[in-house]
Design a protein around this motif. Structure first.
Motif, short mmCIF file in Angstrom:
data_model
loop_
_atom_site.label_atom_id
_atom_site.label_comp_id
_atom_site.label_asym_id
_atom_site.label_seq_id
_atom_site.Cartn_x
_atom_site.Cartn_y
_atom_site.Cartn_z
N PHE A 51 0.85 -1.21 0.00
CA PHE A 51 0.00 0.00 0.00
C PHE A 51 0.88 1.25 0.00
N ILE A 52 1.88 1.24 0.87
CA ILE A 52 2.74 2.42 0.99
C ILE A 52 3.41 2.73 -0.36
N ASP A 53 3.92 1.69 -1.02
CA ASP A 53 4.62 1.91 -2.29
C ASP A 53 3.69 2.43 -3.38
N SER A 54 2.49 1.89 -3.43
CA SER A 54 1.66 2.30 -4.57
C SER A 54 0.74 3.47 -4.28
N ASN A 55 0.50 3.81 -3.01
CA ASN A 55 -0.50 4.86 -2.74
C ASN A 55 -0.01 6.07 -1.95
N THR A 56 1.21 6.04 -1.44
CA THR A 56 1.60 7.14 -0.55
C THR A 56 2.88 7.81 -1.02
N SER A 57 3.13 8.96 -0.40
CA SER A 57 4.35 9.70 -0.70
C SER A 57 4.91 10.18 0.64
N GLY A 58 6.21 10.33 0.74
CA GLY A 58 6.82 10.87 1.96
C GLY A 58 7.14 9.82 3.01
N TYR A 59 7.06 8.53 2.65
CA TYR A 59 7.30 7.49 3.67
C TYR A 59 8.74 7.51 4.18
N ASP A 60 9.71 7.69 3.28
CA ASP A 60 11.11 7.61 3.72
C ASP A 60 11.43 8.68 4.77
N ALA A 61 10.96 9.89 4.50
CA ALA A 61 11.21 10.98 5.47
C ALA A 61 10.52 10.66 6.80
N TYR A 62 9.32 10.10 6.72
CA TYR A 62 8.60 9.76 7.95
C TYR A 62 9.35 8.66 8.71
N ALA A 63 9.77 7.62 7.98
CA ALA A 63 10.48 6.51 8.64
C ALA A 63 11.74 7.04 9.32
N LYS A 64 12.38 7.98 8.67
CA LYS A 64 13.59 8.56 9.27
C LYS A 64 13.23 9.32 10.55
N ALA A 65 12.16 10.09 10.48
CA ALA A 65 11.74 10.86 11.66
C ALA A 65 11.40 9.93 12.83
N THR A 66 10.86 8.76 12.52
CA THR A 66 10.48 7.86 13.62
C THR A 66 11.71 7.27 14.32
N LYS A 67 12.85 7.36 13.67
CA LYS A 67 14.07 6.81 14.30
C LYS A 67 14.61 7.74 15.38
N ASN A 68 14.19 9.02 15.27
CA ASN A 68 14.78 10.01 16.19
C ASN A 68 14.02 10.16 17.48
N ILE A 69 13.15 9.23 17.81
CA ILE A 69 12.34 9.56 18.99
C ILE A 69 13.09 9.27 20.29
N ASN A 70 12.75 10.10 21.24
CA ASN A 70 13.41 10.05 22.53
C ASN A 70 12.38 9.49 23.52
N TRP A 71 12.56 8.23 23.92
CA TRP A 71 11.53 7.56 24.72
C TRP A 71 11.29 8.23 26.07
N GLU A 72 12.36 8.79 26.60
CA GLU A 72 12.19 9.45 27.90
C GLU A 72 11.19 10.61 27.78
N GLU A 73 11.38 11.37 26.67
CA GLU A 73 10.49 12.50 26.43
C GLU A 73 9.07 12.00 26.14
N ILE A 74 8.96 10.94 25.35
CA ILE A 74 7.64 10.40 25.02
C ILE A 74 6.91 9.98 26.30
N GLU A 75 7.62 9.31 27.19
CA GLU A 75 6.98 8.86 28.44
C GLU A 75 6.50 10.05 29.26
N GLN A 76 7.34 11.06 29.29
CA GLN A 76 7.03 12.27 30.05
C GLN A 76 5.79 12.98 29.50
N VAL A 77 5.75 13.12 28.17
CA VAL A 77 4.69 13.90 27.54
C VAL A 77 3.35 13.15 27.53
N THR A 78 3.42 11.84 27.34
CA THR A 78 2.17 11.08 27.22
C THR A 78 1.69 10.56 28.58
#
Ligand SMILES: Nc1nc2c(c(=O)[nH]1)N[C@H]1C(S)=C(S)[C@@H](COP(=O)(O)OP(=O)(O)OC[C@H]3O[C@@H](n4cnc5c(=O)[nH]c(N)nc54)[C@H](O)[C@@H]3O)O[C@H]1N2
Ligand SMILES: Nc1nc2c(c(=O)[nH]1)N[C@H]1C(S)=C(S)[C@@H](COP(=O)(O)OP(=O)(O)OC[C@H]3O[C@@H](n4cnc5c(=O)[nH]c(N)nc54)[C@H](O)[C@@H]3O)O[C@H]1N2
Ligand SMILES: [Mo]
Length: 755
Positions: free
Chosen positions: A316-343
């Protein structure tokens, strides 16, 4: 110029009574409450007759909310809160002429909102002349003449503002925007600006249409339904039947909300005798007690685990979407400590959630104001869509995005042209059909209308609603309205916007949803669009309470004709105002999807508007594909020693219309000036239950404070508090709005609480 009227009404401080939060929504107490409101307003016979017509094929569309009707509605296709909204409108009580002699604007402003609403239906046109403190009757023709002349005499067309509240029918809304555009402005602020604007913008960017992509049937074919930032038990009670039925078909329900709302705990179907006797059915299988505005971080983190684990629909991603690579890259930068704090959620909890998402073959995500009324709402909604796109959950049965609309026709109003940012294509179609010259210059939305009117004055005309109380920053909004030379309200019931006015003010009493719409050409029908893009008829049958009330389209045409008499033009306003099928012809000629409108509207369930992502995975974005977004994670942080305040609805109100001071499901009664606060925050501050406090907004360059609020201990994350809207609008700065949507941040305000 003001008349010294009170902008908020009296503050009668009372300590609330507090009891246990209810575990089950609806059931017998809901049936009793519905009938109590019905009988008090209409008497037993009329109640039975009127309620039985709600949401039927040949009946009227319930003014309560925009939740769709099933294909085969039951004879009781209304809920407790729909019944309250119907009873409130269909009341037999009307305001008599003597009322206006006895009560000045100043004295009325000192009454509570509950009292104002309880006076009954507005029954004849009224004018409040410059320097007078009393409304007095005026005949329709003179009222139209004054408004038409005022519009014609404006030097700058953009000094007129045409506000719309989402109860207006398609027909009324289309005429309203036609009047504005013939006048030469796109100043069409509307309640949507304060409501789902962020959804429209985000979905337009992500999937190329600013609407949801699910049908009611999809609920029964889903595996997972996520209800985030929404309180359906109170605000969309009929949605609980859909959730219950989906669960019977094997779906599971996840609730994401700082509060575990009663409707998400349990439900007794009011039309199911077995349910009524039993202890109810559990609705949410799991609940995430997210911190206010932690949602973008939560969805990014879920996406991150899914990408990292390869739990994605690559085809689905290959045939119907755009911007996946940039998104996948952004998901690598997450800081779990911050996520736990914020959520407020642990990493392992979020990993479990991601697993649950990845297992679902059909995921529907529903949301409402808990998501749309923040600074980062557009980004948050795009993040929600990202997670759906990862699994290919758009344009497939049992899956999709589901922004749950508020006002019963807010979606239809947008479809037929209520927007400050119209498309050139639509304007060109209007020009062709009506031989008018329009402007492409974007108009003012609600925030910009307040700012501009405060500076320059102007003329404010309102098709329903209660702009003064609904808008953020009550003081600034009042100053804006009081700067106007003329304010005009087309309304059913008395509210505070009739008391905080321009130099001259006019009230035009209109017929509502439940009323029979009769014009000089005989009975007319109206139509509306529900939250899932189905357009259907609404046919009120109740005899109008007073012969001096008129249908909304008739009133709009009356104003427009007077204006056109002076300004020139060839629109057949009188015909449009008396024969609503001509308005539908106009919509058909200018808005795609309305082919054969006049015949298809007679079909029992109406007709569905095209929805390209849902119908065939067509995405009308610049890339022609669904767009992943990959901006940085943002979240709201209150100032030091402060709280994040969200402003929410109680069970006994419809927006600014307050029925009673009770909030049955949350176990609170007797007062609306309450602050829900966690026990641990209360202990830290030394507050006891019922403690009286003052709330002050922080981070603004002026004093915004409000006293006499009572603390109520509640299960809500530490650092988060909740108050009721509209009382708390006093504390929301006009300059605090959503990026890109300009929606007031009604769910994230930094406040200090002292007492
Ligand atoms: N009876 C009744 N029905 C109505 C209305 C009414 O006033 N009364 N109003 C109509 C209208 S116009 C609308 S728009 C809808 C409104 O329907 P809702 O959006 O359900 O209304 P709110 O009371 O604003 O509730 C927002 C919910 O979001 C949660 N929330 C707040 N902040 C956050 C957050 O940051 N994250 C998450 N995940 N949750 C959050 C709150 O706890 C609350 O449960 O209802 C419509 N229907
Ligand atoms: N702090 C805070 N502020 C909010 C919100 C929040 O959650 N928190 N929610 C926002 C949202 S989602 C919305 S939609 C807005 C609501 O903003 P509005 O739509 O402006 O407000 P309502 O209270 O729904 O308007 C009620 C009035 O509409 C009139 N009315 C009712 N029915 C009809 C009709 O059929 N025709 C006409 N002509 N008039 C009618 C009556 O006079 C009634 O008094 O408020 C917003 N404001
Ligand atoms: Mo809304």
């Amino acid at each position: 110029m003001g008349r010294g009227a009170s902008r908020t009404g009296p503050i009668n401080f009372r300590k609330p009574s507090i009891s246990l939060v209810k575990e089950v929504a609806a059931g017998l107490p809901a049936v009793i409450s519905a009938w109590k409101h019905g009988i008090a307003n209409m008497g037993p016979l009329e109640s039975a007759k009127t309620l039985s017509r709600a949401n039927q094929h040949d009946g009227f569309d319930c003014p309560g909310c925009a939740w769709p009707d099933p294909l085969e509605p039951s004879p009781f296709e209304y809920c407790e809160n729909g019944a309250k909204a119907i009873a409130d409108e269909a009341t037999n009580k009307i305001i008599q002429d003597s009322f206006w002699k006895e009560n000045s604007v100043l004295s009325l402003s000192r009454k509570s909102d509950v009292w104002l609403n309880a006076q009954g239906r507005l029954s004849r046109p009224l004018i409040l002349e410059k320097n007078s403190n009393y409304y007095k009757p005026i005949d329709w023709d003179r009222a139209f003449g004054i408004i038409g002349a005022a519009l014609f005499n404006l030097e700058d067309e953009d000094d007129a503002y045409f506000y719309t509240s989402g109860r207006a029918s398609n027909e009324a809304a289309f005429l309203w925007q036609l009047l504005a555009r013939q006048h030469g402005t796109n100043n069409l602020p509307d309640c949507s600006n304060m409501c789902h604007e962020s959804s429209g913008i985000a979905l337009g960017e992500s999937i190329g249409i600013g609407k949801g992509t699910v049908r009611l049937e999809d609920f029964d074919h889903s595996d997972l339904i996520v209800v985030v930032g929404q309180n359906p038990g109170t605000n969309h009670p009929r949605m609980l039947s859909a959730l219950r039925s989906a669960k019977e078909s094997g779906s599971s329900v996840l609730s994401i909300n700082p509060i575990k709302e009663t409707g998400m705990r349990g439900f007794r179907h009011p039309q199911n005798p077995m349910d009524m006797l039993g202890s109810g059915v559990k609705i949410a299988d799991d609940h995430i007690d997210i911190k206010i505005n932690g949602d973008m971080a939560l969805f990014r983190a879920i996406g991150s685990v899914m990408v990292e684990s390869g739990w994605v629909d690559k085809a689905f991603i290959d045939s119907n979407t755009s911007g996946y690579d940039a998104y996948a890259k952004a998901t690598k930068n997450i800081n779990w400590e911050e996520i736990e704090q914020v959520t407020g959620q642990t990493e392992s909890r979020i990993r479990d959630l991601a697993y649950h998402f990845s297992k679902s073959k059909g995921t529907i995500i529903c949301w409402a104001m808990g998501i749309t009324q923040h600074k980062n709402s557009v980004d948050t909604i795009r993040e929600i869509v990202n997670v759906l796109l990862l699994g290919g959950h758009v344009g497939r049965p049992g899956a999709g995005v589901c922004p749950v609309r508020g006002h019963s026709n807010v979606q239809g109003d947008r479809t037929v042209g209520i927007t400050h940012a119209p498309s050139p294509r639509f304007l060109a179609a209007l020009e062709r059909k009506y031989d008018i010259i329009t402007t492409e210059k974007h108009g003012a939305d609600s925030v910009h209308a307040v700012e501009r009117m405060r500076e320059r004055g102007g003329i404010f005309l309102s098709l329903g609603g209660n702009f003064l109380s609904a808008m953020s920053d009550t003081d600034r909004t009042a100053e804006a309205l009081e700067s106007c030379s003329l304010t005009v309200q087309i309304s059913t019931k008395l509210n505070r916007s009739h008391l905080i006015t321009g130099d001259t003010a006019i009230i035009l009493p209109c017929l509502g949803r439940t009323d029979e719409q009769v014009t000089s050409k005989g009975p007319q029908i109206l139509s509306v669009e529900n939250s899932m893009g189905v357009v259907h008829m609404s046919n009120g049958k109740k005899k109008r309470p007073s012969m001096s009330m008129r249908s909304e389209p008739t009133i709009i045409a009356g104003i427009a004709r007077k204006r056109q008499d002076m300004a020139g033009g060839t629109i057949q306003w009188s015909d449009l105002g008396s024969d609503f099928s001509l308005i539908r012809e106009g919509i058909e000629a200018t808005v795609p999807g309305f082919e054969a409108y006049n015949s298809r509207i007679l079909q029992p369930s109406g007709f569905e508007l095209p929805n390209p992502p849902r119908d065939n995975r067509t995405f009308r974005t610049p890339s022609g594909r669904a767009e992943f977004s990959s901006g940085e994670i943002t979240f709201f942080t209150p100032d030091d020693d402060c709280y994040t305040m969200m402003t929410i609805r109680s069970h006994d109100q419809f927006n600014t219309t307050i029925y009673t001071d009770n909030d049955r499901y949350r176990g609170i009664s007797g007062s609306r000036r309450i602050v829900l606060m966690s026990r641990s925050d209360m202990e830290e501050r030394g507050f006891k239950s019922g403690h009286m406090v003052q709330i002050s907004t922080t981070g603004v360059d002026r004093k915004m404070e409000s006293g006499e609020w009572s603390v109520v201990p509640y299960e809500i994350p530490k650092g988060c508090v909740a108050t009721y809207f509209p009382e708390s609008n006093h504390l929301i700065p006009i300059e605090s709005y959503g990026d890109g949507s300009f929606t007031p941040t009604s769910k994230s305000v930094s406040v200090s609480i002292t007492g």
